[in-house]
Design a protein around this motif. Structure first.
Motif, mmCIF file in Angstrom:
data_model
loop_
_atom_site.group_PDB
_atom_site.id
_atom_site.type_symbol
_atom_site.label_atom_id
_atom_site.label_comp_id
_atom_site.label_asym_id
_atom_site.label_seq_id
_atom_site.Cartn_x
_atom_site.Cartn_y
_atom_site.Cartn_z
ATOM 1 N N ASP A 1 0.799 -1.221 0.000
ATOM 2 C CA ASP A 1 0.000 0.000 0.000
ATOM 3 C C ASP A 1 0.839 1.282 0.000
ATOM 4 N N ALA A 2 2.166 1.160 -0.016
ATOM 5 C CA ALA A 2 3.053 2.330 0.000
ATOM 6 C C ALA A 2 3.389 2.785 -1.420
ATOM 7 N N ASP A 3 3.811 4.041 -1.529
ATOM 8 C CA ASP A 3 4.268 4.573 -2.819
ATOM 9 C C ASP A 3 5.590 3.920 -3.197
ATOM 10 N N PRO A 4 5.900 3.838 -4.506
ATOM 11 C CA PRO A 4 7.187 3.269 -4.916
ATOM 12 C C PRO A 4 8.352 4.133 -4.413
ATOM 13 N N TYR A 5 9.494 3.471 -4.209
ATOM 14 C CA TYR A 5 10.685 4.206 -3.789
ATOM 15 C C TYR A 5 11.030 5.293 -4.801
#
Length: 167
Positions: free
Chosen positions: A107-111
């Protein structure tokens, strides 16, 4: 000790990969697999150790369904011009066989993404190998030009993951 099913999965993964030899030691046991022609040979042996030591297994694909590798090819410029463009770019490659993850959690944004600025120690992705999550660093200062791998894709050792325009 690994279960029989886990050993079978390892044999399949080694057989499908470009790895020629694989050795795994853990808790007094040793598994060695070596490809000979088109046959994979595996042996399991007890190992005698004086003291417990930190063992780092050789990188192997994570147990996941095999997905075909798809690379998009841009047809905007002639091939000679594309080759000249990519010669000046730094390729961040996979240091191991595993599963590529663009973000720290689902659920996190890409690095990073195309256009992101990175420094040498910036984390650009994670490659999972044998349930170990390995953070991959940019290696150079610059700007991400293209992300070559898809989230969840199986990647090989040395496979380019990103193209970076160095500063």
């Amino acid at each position: 000790m690994l279960k029989v099913q886990e050993i079978r999965e390892l044999i399949k993964l080694v057989d499908q990969s470009s790895i020629d030899e694989f050795v795994y030691e853990n808790e007094g046991s040793k598994i060695k697999m070596k490809k000979t022609g088109s046959v994979t040979v595996s042996t399991v042996q007890p190992v005698v150790q004086a003291a417990p030591a930190a063992v780092q297994p050789a990188p192997v694909q994570a147990a996941a369904p095999h997905a075909p590798v798809v690379q998009e090819v841009k047809q905007e410029a002639p091939k000679a011009e594309q080759a000249a463009d990519t010669e000046n770019l730094h390729k961040i490659t996979s240091p191991m066989v595993g599963t590529f993850y663009a973000s720290p959690s689902p659920d996190a944004d890409p690095y990073v993404s195309a256009g992101s600025k990175v420094s040498k120690d910036s984390i650009v992705c994670i490659v999972e190998a044998m349930k170990l999550f390995n953070e991959i660093e940019a290696e150079v200062n610059g700007e991400i030009v293209e992300v070559l791998a898809k989230n969840g894709q199986l990647v090989e050792y040395g496979q380019p993951l990103f193209l970076v325009k160095p500063e």
